[in-house]
Design a protein around this motif. Structure first.
Motif, mmCIF file in Angstrom:
data_model
loop_
_atom_site.group_PDB
_atom_site.id
_atom_site.type_symbol
_atom_site.label_atom_id
_atom_site.label_comp_id
_atom_site.label_asym_id
_atom_site.label_seq_id
_atom_site.Cartn_x
_atom_site.Cartn_y
_atom_site.Cartn_z
ATOM 1 N N ILE A 38 38.271 35.809 -4.420
ATOM 2 C CA ILE A 38 39.457 36.056 -3.590
ATOM 3 C C ILE A 38 39.096 37.097 -2.528
ATOM 4 N N LEU A 39 39.095 36.650 -1.278
ATOM 5 C CA LEU A 39 38.755 37.580 -0.182
ATOM 6 C C LEU A 39 39.941 37.859 0.737
ATOM 7 N N GLY A 40 40.896 36.963 0.761
ATOM 8 C CA GLY A 40 42.076 37.171 1.604
ATOM 9 C C GLY A 40 43.290 37.386 0.714
ATOM 10 N N LEU A 41 43.989 38.499 0.933
ATOM 11 C CA LEU A 41 45.125 38.825 0.070
ATOM 12 C C LEU A 41 46.451 38.626 0.796
ATOM 13 N N TRP A 42 47.492 38.727 -0.006
ATOM 14 C CA TRP A 42 48.857 38.648 0.503
ATOM 15 C C TRP A 42 49.138 39.881 1.365
ATOM 16 N N ASP A 43 49.730 39.668 2.531
ATOM 17 C CA ASP A 43 50.063 40.727 3.500
ATOM 18 C C ASP A 43 48.825 41.350 4.151
ATOM 19 N N GLN A 44 47.706 40.647 4.111
ATOM 20 C CA GLN A 44 46.528 41.086 4.861
ATOM 21 C C GLN A 44 46.675 40.609 6.302
ATOM 22 N N ALA A 45 46.242 41.420 7.256
ATOM 23 C CA ALA A 45 46.317 41.034 8.670
ATOM 24 C C ALA A 45 44.978 40.434 9.089
ATOM 25 N N TYR A 46 44.976 39.164 9.499
ATOM 26 C CA TYR A 46 43.746 38.531 9.986
ATOM 27 C C TYR A 46 43.575 38.783 11.480
ATOM 28 N N ARG A 47 44.654 39.155 12.109
ATOM 29 C CA ARG A 47 44.632 39.576 13.506
ATOM 30 C C ARG A 47 45.841 40.476 13.683
ATOM 31 N N PHE A 48 45.903 41.152 14.803
ATOM 32 C CA PHE A 48 46.965 42.138 15.009
ATOM 33 C C PHE A 48 48.339 41.492 14.818
ATOM 34 N N GLY A 49 49.145 42.122 13.995
ATOM 35 C CA GLY A 49 50.513 41.642 13.806
ATOM 36 C C GLY A 49 50.660 40.492 12.833
ATOM 37 N N HIS A 50 49.548 40.029 12.274
ATOM 38 C CA HIS A 50 49.588 38.897 11.344
ATOM 39 C C HIS A 50 49.828 39.389 9.916
ATOM 40 N N HIS A 51 50.592 38.633 9.139
ATOM 41 C CA HIS A 51 50.820 38.958 7.733
ATOM 42 C C HIS A 51 50.510 37.712 6.910
ATOM 43 N N HIS A 52 49.378 37.709 6.253
ATOM 44 C CA HIS A 52 48.955 36.546 5.477
ATOM 45 C C HIS A 52 49.900 36.347 4.294
ATOM 46 N N ALA A 53 50.419 35.123 4.156
ATOM 47 C CA ALA A 53 51.503 34.874 3.206
ATOM 48 C C ALA A 53 51.000 34.408 1.839
ATOM 49 N N GLY A 54 49.679 34.289 1.679
ATOM 50 C CA GLY A 54 49.163 33.833 0.390
ATOM 51 C C GLY A 54 47.857 34.522 0.064
ATOM 52 N N ILE A 55 47.062 33.877 -0.794
ATOM 53 C CA ILE A 55 45.715 34.371 -1.063
ATOM 54 C C ILE A 55 44.714 33.299 -0.654
ATOM 55 N N ASP A 56 43.527 33.733 -0.239
ATOM 56 C CA ASP A 56 42.459 32.818 0.143
ATOM 57 C C ASP A 56 41.299 32.963 -0.832
ATOM 58 N N ILE A 57 40.944 31.833 -1.443
ATOM 59 C CA ILE A 57 39.910 31.815 -2.483
ATOM 60 C C ILE A 57 38.716 31.024 -1.956
ATOM 61 N N PHE A 58 37.564 31.662 -1.917
ATOM 62 C CA PHE A 58 36.356 31.066 -1.347
ATOM 63 C C PHE A 58 35.418 30.618 -2.467
ATOM 64 N N SER A 59 34.954 29.358 -2.392
ATOM 65 C CA SER A 59 34.108 28.809 -3.459
ATOM 66 C C SER A 59 32.623 28.957 -3.159
ATOM 67 N N GLY A 60 32.265 29.164 -1.900
ATOM 68 C CA GLY A 60 30.852 29.260 -1.546
ATOM 69 C C GLY A 60 30.083 27.962 -1.737
ATOM 70 N N THR A 61 30.805 26.826 -1.820
ATOM 71 C CA THR A 61 30.134 25.526 -1.992
ATOM 72 C C THR A 61 30.214 24.735 -0.686
ATOM 73 N N GLU A 62 30.523 23.463 -0.798
ATOM 74 C CA GLU A 62 30.712 22.601 0.371
ATOM 75 C C GLU A 62 32.109 21.982 0.266
ATOM 76 N N PRO A 63 32.649 21.529 1.385
ATOM 77 C CA PRO A 63 33.951 20.856 1.315
ATOM 78 C C PRO A 63 33.883 19.626 0.393
ATOM 79 N N GLY A 64 34.935 19.437 -0.416
ATOM 80 C CA GLY A 64 35.008 18.250 -1.269
ATOM 81 C C GLY A 64 34.261 18.372 -2.575
ATOM 82 N N VAL A 65 33.877 19.563 -2.969
ATOM 83 C CA VAL A 65 33.060 19.758 -4.170
ATOM 84 C C VAL A 65 33.809 20.507 -5.270
#
Ligand SMILES: [Zn+2]
Length: 243
Positions: free
Chosen positions: A68-95
């Protein structure tokens, strides 16, 4: 007196600037780990949560394998409020398979390429309140869906148990040919009048922290990669992705 007022205004401006920098501009310490996580599978494994992993008494189990690298209420750019969590698998799409974190009634709107939403009639943390869990980016960058054949476009209110295979992690941004980084975006969405609200607006979502028993609120956890703080268990999920 005038000098004192000017000094006060200057100090206040500096404090506002520092607050703005810390909240909205300074990159999270988690992002700084991204290259290291990609380069070293052992480091990745140390921070990766697993499908079916349940921290303590959390009502939700973890829906996939990833960091989990992106959290709830994290700003990805100025004024942005991320509404969920982002989970990175480090694999390939579709795997990397994605599973339901909690039972409920799955719907997929007729035009949803990469998204499913699951209605939970009674919030385990607030019984009687209806909530929704939202899973997205389940397609490749060109919009080829990775969602399970069990849930074609137009699926409405199909009951799924926790651990049901939903599809594979992808990198579809909604704009074909302009991929997002490969990850699962997951959010807990508010209900209004029996329907879900637009989860792009953070005010329409809940802090997912207590649902997973993880530190998923960026304001409370600006730099650390969330991990189970104490004991965890593994739900006995069938991880064969239903194929
Ligand atoms: Zn996201």
């Amino acid at each position: 007196m005038l000098i004192a007022i000017i000094a006060l205004v200057v100090v206040a401006a500096i404090l506002v600037a520092i607050y703005g920098y810390v909240q909205y501009v300074r990159p999270s310490g988690r992002w700084a780990r991204f290259a290291e996580l990609r380069a070293d599978p052992e480091v990745f494994a140390r921070y990766a949560l697993l499908p079916g992993q349940r921290c303590g008494e959390a009502p939700f189990a973890f829906p996939t394998r990833g960091v989990i690298l992106g959290l709830w209420d994290q700003a990805y750019r100025f004024g942005h409020h991320h509404a969920g969590i982002d989970i990175f698998s480090g694999t390939e799409p579709g795997v990397t398979p994605v599973y339901a974190a909690y039972p409920g009634y799955l719907s997929r709107l007729p035009d949803w390429i990469a998204t499913v939403i699951i209605r939970i009639p009674s919030d385990p943390l607030n019984p009687g309140r209806q909530i929704w869990t939202y899973y997205t980016h389940l397609a490749n960058q060109d919009g080829e869906s990775f969602i399970s054949e069990e849930f074609p476009q137009g699926t409405s209110e199909k009951f799924v148990e926790a651990g049901t295979f939903l599809g594979y992690m992808g990198d579809f941004s909604g704009d074909p040919g302009n991929p997002t980084g490969l990850h699962l975006h997951f959010s807990v969405v508010k209900n209004e009048g029996g329907d879900f609200l637009n989860e792009l607006d953070i005010r329409n979502t809940y802090d997912p922290s207590p649902y997973f028993n993880l530190a998923l609120n960026h304001r409370k956890n600006p730099d650390e990669i969330p991990l189970c703080a104490g004991e965890f268990t593994m739900d006995p999920w069938d991880l064969t992705d239903g194929q």
